[in-house]
Design an enzyme around this catalytic site. Structure first.
Site, PDB file in Angstrom:
ATOM      1  N   GLY A   3      -5.566 -18.897   9.388  1.00 25.67           N
ATOM      2  CA  GLY A   3      -5.384 -18.777   7.944  1.00 25.67           C
ATOM      3  C   GLY A   3      -4.672 -17.517   7.533  1.00 25.67           C
ATOM      4  O   GLY A   3      -4.967 -16.945   6.481  1.00 25.67           O
TER       5      GLY A   3
ATOM      6  N   SER B  75       0.828  -1.212   0.000  1.00 22.91           N
ATOM      7  CA  SER B  75       0.000   0.000   0.000  1.00 22.91           C
ATOM      8  C   SER B  75       0.858   1.256   0.000  1.00 22.91           C
ATOM      9  O   SER B  75       0.507   2.264  -0.633  1.00 22.91           O
ATOM     10  CB  SER B  75      -0.934  -0.001   1.215  1.00 22.91           C
ATOM     11  OG  SER B  75      -1.836  -1.092   1.151  1.00 22.91           O
ATOM     12  N   THR B  76       1.976   1.201   0.701  1.00 28.61           N
ATOM     13  CA  THR B  76       2.878   2.355   0.738  1.00 28.61           C
ATOM     14  C   THR B  76       3.427   2.644  -0.659  1.00 28.61           C
ATOM     15  O   THR B  76       3.458   3.810  -1.103  1.00 28.61           O
ATOM     16  CB  THR B  76       4.034   2.096   1.716  1.00 28.61           C
ATOM     17  OG1 THR B  76       3.490   1.816   3.015  1.00 28.61           O
ATOM     18  CG2 THR B  76       4.953   3.297   1.809  1.00 28.61           C
TER      19      THR B  76
ATOM     20  N   SER C  11      -2.874 -11.222  -2.468  1.00 29.34           N
ATOM     21  CA  SER C  11      -3.098 -12.185  -3.564  1.00 29.34           C
ATOM     22  C   SER C  11      -2.110 -13.343  -3.476  1.00 29.34           C
ATOM     23  O   SER C  11      -1.221 -13.458  -4.325  1.00 29.34           O
ATOM     24  CB  SER C  11      -3.026 -11.490  -4.925  1.00 29.34           C
ATOM     25  OG  SER C  11      -1.922 -10.636  -5.046  1.00 29.34           O
TER      26      SER C  11
END
Length: 282
Positions: A235, A119-120, A186
């Protein structure tokens, strides 16, 4: 029994200046009006197609009428659970939008462990491209789960659906001529590869934040690794759920020794790639 009465359509086209050569006027196909048969099936009435003119077809289902052009009528398709659907093509397409924006649409798919800096980097890259006059949009993994994907959990099947939806939305941004920056863990290769397959070759740029889990866990900006180690999160990618690193990504951004490059430095690396591949001009 269907009665068909062809009448001239009350359709007029206004002229406008668009910057594009519209070419010779295209004749508007005549539209026929007809009386719908009385249905005894309620909502279970079957779809019926009636030839209205040589250039148009009328589809009726559940008492509703829709005109379908003759060209598109041959493209009536079933896609997944959706049946009797037609792709409607616009006269303004991706090439026109890219010329307008003076850039080429693509997906920059930033993948990596939680805490690796996805995100950075996405925000730094968005800012740097904005300063160059380029239009981008960020699809951040957490942000998307606030709305579009708020009905999904972190189970394997929901993670796959999460990535599928993000990929389809990103594809729309690419078609709009926008540089779409996706920042999402992902973890599974097959899901990332499925998103890559949605686009023409070259338009999916996979950027791997190649940061070891030891560094990510030491950062732990959201405190998630601590919770996962304590068994309070099940998880969690990198702890009790696998992360499958890319095998053939376009860019890998590993740390330099015990530290990582600054977000601005990494953003410039991505921008250099975009410039080299011609995405920053139409």
């Amino acid at each position: 029994m269907v009665t068909l009465n062809t009448v001239p359509p009350s359709i007029s086209c206004c002229s406008f200046s668009s910057g594009f050569d519209a070419g010779p006027p295209v004749p508007v196909p005549k539209v026929g009006f007809f009386k719908l048969p009385r249905s005894n099936g309620g909502n279970h009435a079957k779809l019926s197609l009636v030839q209205a003119t040589e250039e148009s077809t009328v589809a009726t289902t559940n008492g509703r009428v829709a005109a379908v052009s003759g060209e598109n009528a041959h493209q009536m398709a079933t896609n997944g659970k959706a049946g009797n659907i037609v792709w409607h093509k616009s006269s303004v397409d991706k090439v026109h939008r890219q010329e307008l924006l003076q850039q080429k649409g693509c997906i920059i798919w930033i993948t990596g462990l939680s805490g690796s800096g996805k995100s950075t980097l996405a925000c730094a890259l968005c800012h740097a491209l904005y300063s160059k006059g380029k239009l981008t949009y960020i699809l951040d993994g957490d942000n998307v789960r606030h709305g579009l994907n708020r009905d999904l959990t972190f189970k394997a099947e929901d993670r796959a659906e999460n990535i599928r939806r993000i990929g389809e939305v990103a594809k729309l941004f690419v078609d709009a001529g926008i540089i779409c920056i996706v920042s999402v863990i992902s973890p599974y290769r097959r899901d990332r590869d499925a998103c890559r397959a949605l686009l023409p070759d070259g338009d999916f740029i996979e950027v791997f934040m190649d940061v070891p889990i030891e560094i990510c866990e030491a950062r732990d900006p959201k405190g998630l690794y601590k919770l996962a180690r304590a068994g309070k999160i099940k998880g969690f990618t990198g702890i009790d759920d696998p992360y499958e690193p890319p095998l053939n990504c376009e860019l890998a951004l590993p740390p330099k020794g015990n530290s990582c490059a600054s977000p601005c430095e990494m953003a410039e690396t991505v921008i250099s790639y975009l410039e080299e591949k011609g995405y920053l001009h139409a």
